[in-house]
Design a protein around this motif. Structure first.
Motif, mmCIF file in Angstrom:
data_model
loop_
_atom_site.group_PDB
_atom_site.id
_atom_site.type_symbol
_atom_site.label_atom_id
_atom_site.label_comp_id
_atom_site.label_asym_id
_atom_site.label_seq_id
_atom_site.Cartn_x
_atom_site.Cartn_y
_atom_site.Cartn_z
ATOM 1 N N SER A 2 -37.904 -31.504 -21.959
ATOM 2 C CA SER A 2 -38.769 -30.525 -21.320
ATOM 3 C C SER A 2 -39.059 -29.382 -22.270
ATOM 4 O O SER A 2 -38.243 -29.037 -23.105
ATOM 5 C CB SER A 2 -38.102 -29.985 -20.052
ATOM 6 N N ILE A 3 -40.234 -28.800 -22.148
ATOM 7 C CA ILE A 3 -40.629 -27.673 -22.976
ATOM 8 C C ILE A 3 -40.781 -26.435 -22.096
ATOM 9 O O ILE A 3 -41.387 -26.497 -21.035
ATOM 10 C CB ILE A 3 -41.960 -27.944 -23.710
ATOM 11 N N TYR A 4 -40.200 -25.353 -22.547
ATOM 12 C CA TYR A 4 -40.292 -24.102 -21.811
ATOM 13 C C TYR A 4 -41.752 -23.695 -21.718
ATOM 14 O O TYR A 4 -42.450 -23.585 -22.707
ATOM 15 C CB TYR A 4 -39.483 -23.031 -22.552
ATOM 16 N N ASN A 5 -42.272 -23.489 -20.536
ATOM 17 C CA ASN A 5 -43.676 -23.197 -20.337
ATOM 18 C C ASN A 5 -43.894 -21.695 -20.236
ATOM 19 O O ASN A 5 -43.350 -21.037 -19.354
ATOM 20 C CB ASN A 5 -44.169 -23.890 -19.065
ATOM 21 N N ILE A 6 -44.671 -21.126 -21.138
ATOM 22 C CA ILE A 6 -44.949 -19.694 -21.116
ATOM 23 C C ILE A 6 -46.273 -19.476 -20.405
ATOM 24 O O ILE A 6 -47.308 -19.951 -20.854
ATOM 25 C CB ILE A 6 -45.037 -19.133 -22.543
ATOM 26 N N ASN A 7 -46.246 -18.766 -19.262
ATOM 27 C CA ASN A 7 -47.494 -18.579 -18.545
ATOM 28 C C ASN A 7 -47.719 -17.147 -18.094
ATOM 29 O O ASN A 7 -48.595 -16.871 -17.310
ATOM 30 C CB ASN A 7 -47.547 -19.508 -17.319
ATOM 31 N N ILE A 243 -39.217 -22.627 -37.948
ATOM 32 C CA ILE A 243 -39.814 -23.906 -38.359
ATOM 33 C C ILE A 243 -39.544 -24.991 -37.319
ATOM 34 O O ILE A 243 -40.460 -25.650 -36.846
ATOM 35 C CB ILE A 243 -39.315 -24.331 -39.759
ATOM 36 N N GLU A 244 -38.260 -25.175 -36.935
ATOM 37 C CA GLU A 244 -37.988 -26.088 -35.823
ATOM 38 C C GLU A 244 -38.507 -25.519 -34.511
ATOM 39 O O GLU A 244 -38.758 -26.255 -33.561
ATOM 40 C CB GLU A 244 -36.482 -26.355 -35.716
ATOM 41 N N ASN A 245 -38.648 -24.194 -34.463
ATOM 42 C CA ASN A 245 -39.203 -23.507 -33.294
ATOM 43 C C ASN A 245 -38.391 -23.780 -32.032
ATOM 44 O O ASN A 245 -38.921 -24.085 -30.979
ATOM 45 C CB ASN A 245 -40.671 -23.908 -33.081
ATOM 46 N N SER A 267 -25.331 -24.916 -22.432
ATOM 47 C CA SER A 267 -24.379 -25.848 -23.012
ATOM 48 C C SER A 267 -25.089 -26.737 -24.015
ATOM 49 O O SER A 267 -26.313 -26.751 -24.097
ATOM 50 C CB SER A 267 -23.761 -26.719 -21.913
ATOM 51 N N GLU A 268 -24.308 -27.502 -24.750
ATOM 52 C CA GLU A 268 -24.890 -28.407 -25.758
ATOM 53 C C GLU A 268 -25.854 -29.388 -25.107
ATOM 54 O O GLU A 268 -26.948 -29.624 -25.599
ATOM 55 C CB GLU A 268 -23.752 -29.161 -26.469
ATOM 56 N N ASP A 269 -25.444 -29.962 -23.976
ATOM 57 C CA ASP A 269 -26.309 -30.943 -23.305
ATOM 58 C C ASP A 269 -27.588 -30.292 -22.809
ATOM 59 O O ASP A 269 -28.691 -30.832 -22.954
ATOM 60 C CB ASP A 269 -25.563 -31.594 -22.133
ATOM 61 N N ASP A 270 -27.463 -29.114 -22.198
ATOM 62 C CA ASP A 270 -28.644 -28.422 -21.695
ATOM 63 C C ASP A 270 -29.603 -28.101 -22.832
ATOM 64 O O ASP A 270 -30.815 -28.213 -22.694
ATOM 65 C CB ASP A 270 -28.254 -27.124 -20.994
ATOM 66 N N ALA A 271 -29.016 -27.684 -23.945
ATOM 67 C CA ALA A 271 -29.852 -27.300 -25.077
ATOM 68 C C ALA A 271 -30.625 -28.493 -25.613
ATOM 69 O O ALA A 271 -31.758 -28.363 -26.064
ATOM 70 C CB ALA A 271 -28.995 -26.690 -26.188
ATOM 71 N N ASN A 272 -30.009 -29.669 -25.601
ATOM 72 C CA ASN A 272 -30.698 -30.864 -26.088
ATOM 73 C C ASN A 272 -31.837 -31.265 -25.157
ATOM 74 O O ASN A 272 -32.811 -31.869 -25.572
ATOM 75 C CB ASN A 272 -29.710 -32.022 -26.224
ATOM 76 N N GLU A 273 -31.689 -30.954 -23.855
ATOM 77 C CA GLU A 273 -32.705 -31.357 -22.903
ATOM 78 C C GLU A 273 -33.880 -30.384 -22.855
ATOM 79 O O GLU A 273 -35.009 -30.761 -22.631
ATOM 80 C CB GLU A 273 -32.085 -31.477 -21.504
ATOM 81 N N GLY A 274 -33.625 -29.121 -23.042
ATOM 82 C CA GLY A 274 -34.683 -28.132 -22.930
ATOM 83 C C GLY A 274 -34.861 -27.340 -24.209
ATOM 84 O O GLY A 274 -33.936 -26.700 -24.669
ATOM 85 N N ILE A 275 -36.030 -27.404 -24.798
ATOM 86 C CA ILE A 275 -36.330 -26.659 -26.007
ATOM 87 C C ILE A 275 -37.195 -25.467 -25.636
ATOM 88 O O ILE A 275 -38.271 -25.627 -25.071
ATOM 89 C CB ILE A 275 -37.058 -27.525 -27.049
ATOM 90 N N ILE A 276 -36.704 -24.289 -25.943
ATOM 91 C CA ILE A 276 -37.484 -23.089 -25.685
ATOM 92 C C ILE A 276 -38.270 -22.782 -26.945
ATOM 93 O O ILE A 276 -37.707 -22.383 -27.960
ATOM 94 C CB ILE A 276 -36.571 -21.911 -25.298
ATOM 95 N N SER A 277 -39.583 -22.985 -26.882
ATOM 96 C CA SER A 277 -40.432 -22.840 -28.059
ATOM 97 C C SER A 277 -41.199 -21.539 -28.021
ATOM 98 O O SER A 277 -41.502 -21.005 -26.954
ATOM 99 C CB SER A 277 -41.424 -24.010 -28.148
ATOM 100 N N ASN A 278 -41.494 -21.051 -29.189
ATOM 101 C CA ASN A 278 -42.210 -19.794 -29.346
ATOM 102 C C ASN A 278 -43.658 -20.093 -29.726
ATOM 103 O O ASN A 278 -43.906 -20.587 -30.822
ATOM 104 C CB ASN A 278 -41.523 -18.967 -30.438
ATOM 105 N N PRO A 279 -44.638 -19.826 -28.869
ATOM 106 C CA PRO A 279 -46.015 -20.222 -29.149
ATOM 107 C C PRO A 279 -46.677 -19.418 -30.263
ATOM 108 O O PRO A 279 -47.727 -19.785 -30.757
ATOM 109 C CB PRO A 279 -46.731 -19.964 -27.822
ATOM 110 N N ALA A 280 -46.067 -18.301 -30.654
ATOM 111 C CA ALA A 280 -46.691 -17.433 -31.658
ATOM 112 C C ALA A 280 -46.198 -17.698 -33.076
ATOM 113 O O ALA A 280 -46.646 -17.053 -34.011
ATOM 114 C CB ALA A 280 -46.445 -15.974 -31.298
ATOM 115 N N PRO A 435 -42.102 -15.713 -46.503
ATOM 116 C CA PRO A 435 -41.790 -16.034 -45.103
ATOM 117 C C PRO A 435 -40.958 -17.302 -45.007
ATOM 118 O O PRO A 435 -40.951 -18.128 -45.930
ATOM 119 C CB PRO A 435 -43.171 -16.219 -44.466
ATOM 120 N N THR A 436 -40.261 -17.482 -43.901
ATOM 121 C CA THR A 436 -39.337 -18.609 -43.744
ATOM 122 C C THR A 436 -40.003 -19.939 -44.033
ATOM 123 O O THR A 436 -39.414 -20.807 -44.675
ATOM 124 C CB THR A 436 -38.757 -18.616 -42.316
ATOM 125 N N ARG A 437 -41.231 -20.101 -43.584
ATOM 126 C CA ARG A 437 -41.904 -21.398 -43.720
ATOM 127 C C ARG A 437 -42.215 -21.743 -45.169
ATOM 128 O O ARG A 437 -42.432 -22.909 -45.498
ATOM 129 C CB ARG A 437 -43.181 -21.431 -42.861
#
Length: 528
Positions: A2-7, A243-245, A267-280, A435-437
């Motif tokens: 799942s991807i964190y949805n920013i709305n 970069i991995e965002n 937790s580790e499992d939760d983190a693997n299931e949900g990626i909180i991405s930064n759209p900017a 910059p990091t990238r």
């Protein structure tokens, strides 16, 4: 997955604040065991790099004595010495790009494995019907150079991205200072081996074959010690963030590194299931790379760091890989008819020069860089090196004819001011200003420019030093090195001071802020 949805506008600001909070924890952390471990793991690599690069300075005269009844032909001497520089150039550019593309962690340790294999290959090389010993050494040194080259951007960037803001320069300088101990160890190991085989060498010069093979092979030991720790080092939080965002994973990694309580994190499992991405977050790409460096404010930094490193390495490797010739020209190492004493004196001369110049220079940088700043140290180093090369170049014959100790002192002083100066800062600054990238790619380009200087220096030294007689043109070469020190001084003024600034400040963080504003404006328009 799942991807964190920013709305909402609130969500985008929340992500920005969480990112800044994670970075602030790294920037303002207490100096602890993790930072020491990172310096040691990276530093052992530079110890190995310097050992492998500069051991050849003592090895080639031995090979000449064993296989060529005197001196190694100049073209073979050049080929063996320049091969590592060519490989290093390839490794710096290639690993620099791959570390930004695939990750610092995935590439870290690979370069040491290349060094280990190629070092063993050198020490076990022999003459064959198809491939001569010098040809085999050239091939293996090209390969070992690729591994050494990879160590530059990887160690610089990993140390930089894990370091605290007020100790970043000192940490990077300490990593790089391990080169001095590697350089010193080549001389010490040579003396130990020569002493062990003294009687057999005096009886038969062919027994120097044991010495040079063991001398080269010893370079595997520190690399073997470090490779496990490099393969198990965590990915840098900045790479995960930018970069991995993956904001959630970065927060967890920061907590792990700083030994924080992680109850408030997934937790580790939760983190693997949900990626909180930064759209900017700005994505790295060829078009973005061209766009970023097409701006003068960014390009001048890449040009300045690259040209300063190029100018430095013309002189640094021009003398560093040819100490034996210079010591021979002042009658310090060359003992006619006594191969053992010639090798012994060459090793002693190298130790003296390193102890008087290189090691003090490196560590004065470590202890002063956070007070003086990078640019001031670089300027001091270039100015003093230029003056000393002028003295050595224009007064070469009077000094060497009347006072060998004075010549050794002045020669060691050039080593001091190169290392308390641009040899350290040209490594440190490119690990901070991009910059990091593109941080690893930018460092690889700057470092690769330096190796182009080293290659040019080796070719020039080899072809010019004997014109008009043996070692006849060394004074003119020292004068040329002074010119390059002046060029390095001039381009230093294109580079910003990095002392006390976060990596995000140095990398034009306003670009990210602008992206956030664009995202929020778009979200607000949608809400309307």
């Amino acid at each position: 997955m799942s991807i964190y949805n920013i709305n909402t506008k609130f969500d985008s600001y929340e992500l920005n604040e969480r990112r800044r909070e994670a970075l602030a924890k790294i920037d303002n952390a207490e100096f602890g065991w993790f930072h020491i471990r990172a310096c040691l793991v990276a530093g052992v690599g530079f110890f190995t790099d310097a050992y492998d690069l500069f051991a050849i300075n003592l090895v080639t005269p031995m090979i000449g004595m064993i296989y060529f009844n005197g001196a190694l032909p100049s073209d073979l001497d050049l080929g063996i010495k320049i091969a590592a520089s060519i490989g290093t150039f390839i490794g710096q550019i290639g690993f620099g790009y791959l570390a930004d593309r695939l990750g610092r962690k995935k590439m870290y340790g690979v370069e040491l494995m290349i060094i280990i294999v190629a070092t063993l290959g050198q020490s076990l090389s022999g003459n064959g019907y198809v491939l001569s010993l010098p040809a085999a050494l050239i091939i293996w040194r090209l390969i070992v150079g690729v591994g050494i080259g990879g160590d530059y951007p990887l160690s610089a960037v990993i140390t930089s991205e894990f370091a605290t803001t007020n100790r970043r320069g000192a940490m990077m300088a300490a990593v790089f200072a391990m080169q001095g101990f590697g350089y010193l160890t080549t001389g010490i190991v040579t003396l130990i081996l020569l002493a062990a085989f003294k009687d057999s060498i005096i009886a038969n010069t062919q027994n120097l074959d044991y010495v040079w093979r063991l001398l080269i092979g010893f370079g595997c030991i520190p690399a073997l010690v470090a490779v496990y720790f490099r393969l198990t080092i965590p990915e840098t939080p900045r790479y995960v963030l930018d970069i991995e965002n993956n904001l959630n994973k970065a927060e967890r990694d920061v907590a792990n590194v700083l030994k924080e309580s992680r109850n408030h994190l997934q937790s580790e499992d939760d983190a693997n299931e949900g990626i909180i991405s930064n759209p900017a977050v700005v994505k790295g790409s060829f078009s973005d790379f061209c766009s970023y460096f097409s701006k003068w404010e960014n390009f001048k930094i890449l040009f300045g760091t690259s040209m300063a490193w190029f100018a430095l390495d013309v002189a640094f490797y021009g003398i560093g890989l040819n100490n034996s010739f210079i010591l021979s020209s002042i009658k310090f190492s060359d003992v006619e008819g006594d191969n053992f004493s010639t090798c012994w004196n060459a090793a002693v001369g190298q130790i003296i020069i390193v102890l008087l110049g290189a090691i003090p220079g490196y560590w004065v940088t470590v202890f002063t860089i956070e007070r003086l700043g990078r640019i001031k140290i670089q300027i001091i180093g270039f100015v003093m090196s230029c003056i000393l090369f002028c003295i050595l170049g224009f007064a070469y014959n009077p000094i060497k004819d009347h006072s060998v100790p004075l010549f050794i002192f002045l020669f060691a002083a050039t080593q001091f001011f190169q290392n308390f100066g641009p040899n350290a800062t040209t490594f440190i600054i490119p690990g901070e200003v991009f910059p990091t990238r593109y941080r690893s790619t930018g460092h690889g380009i700057a470092a690769g420019s330096g190796k182009l200087g080293a290659i040019i220096a080796q070719v020039g030294f080899s072809h010019l030093k004997d014109r008009g007689g043996l070692n006849n043109n060394i004074p003119q070469l020292l004068q040329i090195f002074a010119i390059f020190m002046f060029i390095g001084l001039v381009v230093t003024f294109l580079i910003p001071e990095t002392k006390g600034k976060t990596l995000e400040e140095l990398a034009n963080e306003h670009e990210l802020s602008s992206n956030f504003r664009q995202v929020n404006n778009a979200l607000n328009d949608d809400d309307d």
